[in-house]
Design an enzyme around this catalytic site. Sequence first.
Site, PDB file in Angstrom:
ATOM      1  N   HIS A 141       0.989  -0.886  -0.220  1.00 45.90           N
ATOM      2  CA  HIS A 141       0.314  -0.067  -0.367  1.00 45.90           C
ATOM      3  C   HIS A 141       1.100   1.492  -0.085  1.00 45.90           C
ATOM      4  O   HIS A 141       1.833   1.512   0.299  1.00 45.90           O
ATOM      5  CB  HIS A 141      -0.785   0.251   1.218  1.00 45.90           C
ATOM      6  CG  HIS A 141      -0.307   0.255   2.395  1.00 45.90           C
ATOM      7  ND1 HIS A 141       0.174   1.262   3.352  1.00 45.90           N
ATOM      8  CD2 HIS A 141       0.143  -0.696   3.613  1.00 45.90           C
ATOM      9  CE1 HIS A 141       0.613   1.271   3.867  1.00 45.90           C
ATOM     10  NE2 HIS A 141       1.016  -0.144   4.312  1.00 45.90           N
ATOM     11  N   ASP A 142       0.308   2.068  -0.531  1.00 47.97           N
ATOM     12  CA  ASP A 142       0.929   3.486  -0.448  1.00 47.97           C
ATOM     13  C   ASP A 142       2.059   3.946  -1.052  1.00 47.97           C
ATOM     14  O   ASP A 142       3.034   5.148  -0.910  1.00 47.97           O
ATOM     15  CB  ASP A 142       0.793   4.245   0.493  1.00 47.97           C
ATOM     16  CG  ASP A 142      -0.754   4.562   1.041  1.00 47.97           C
ATOM     17  OD1 ASP A 142      -1.507   4.910   0.285  1.00 47.97           O
ATOM     18  OD2 ASP A 142      -1.184   4.042   1.869  1.00 47.97           O
TER      19      ASP A 142
END
Length: 219
Positions: A141-142
């Site tokens: 994620h991210d």
Amino acid sequence: MTLSLFAVYGASGYGREVMPLAREQLRRQGIPAEQLVFVDDHPDVQTVNGQRVLRYTEFMQAEASTRHAVLAIANSTIREELAARCAEDQVLPWTVTAANVVILDDAVLGEGAILSPFTMLTSNLRIGRHFHANIYSYVAHDCVVGDFVTFAPGVKCNGNVVIEDHAYIGTGAVIKQGKPGQPLVIGRGAVVGMGAVVTRDVPPGATVIGNPAKPFLKG
Ligand code: UDP
């Protein structure tokens, strides 16, 4: 009617791993394998694993309504040169994704990527052009991944990591997660050695190895 022609550019080790994925992807789309070729600038043979090998000039001369190529060459500098040549000649970038790839929410993948079997992109991440994720790698994620980045097999890239253009991450490397607004950054053109455990930023152009990963000093 003239048909589209699809190419796996590079008929060596990685190309031979990507070709069956490309063939399967086209099969899912109802496109026959006759429209799929290897392209290689220095071919040793005329067929590899049953698939024709064309030189680039032959690929350009073959009758086709559109041409598509995925650049299956691990060296990112060569990949960038070939991407420029293809763009100039209206050869369209082609993304090849294994059937069992898992992609979660809001994962944006740039053109010309290769996602090998058992790879995963989780949620809310950005990946640039001509990314390679070799078998069993993930991006969590991210993360923000630049252009022409290469993951060897089994790379574990945890959340909130920035990887700049042309970085190479070796087999089995583990990248510690960064923090929101304070990502761990692997700089442009950096090399992370196989099995390295990256716990802090890696400067552009540096090579790091070991656990915890430290600069590799030649000589
Ligand atoms: N190659 C090419 N054009 C280039 C550079 C390389 O067609 O400008 C081909 C080269 O002939 C070889 C393949 O790309 O067949 C690269 O293979 P290599 O084993 O070096 O790397 P890998 O398959 O692991 O990426």
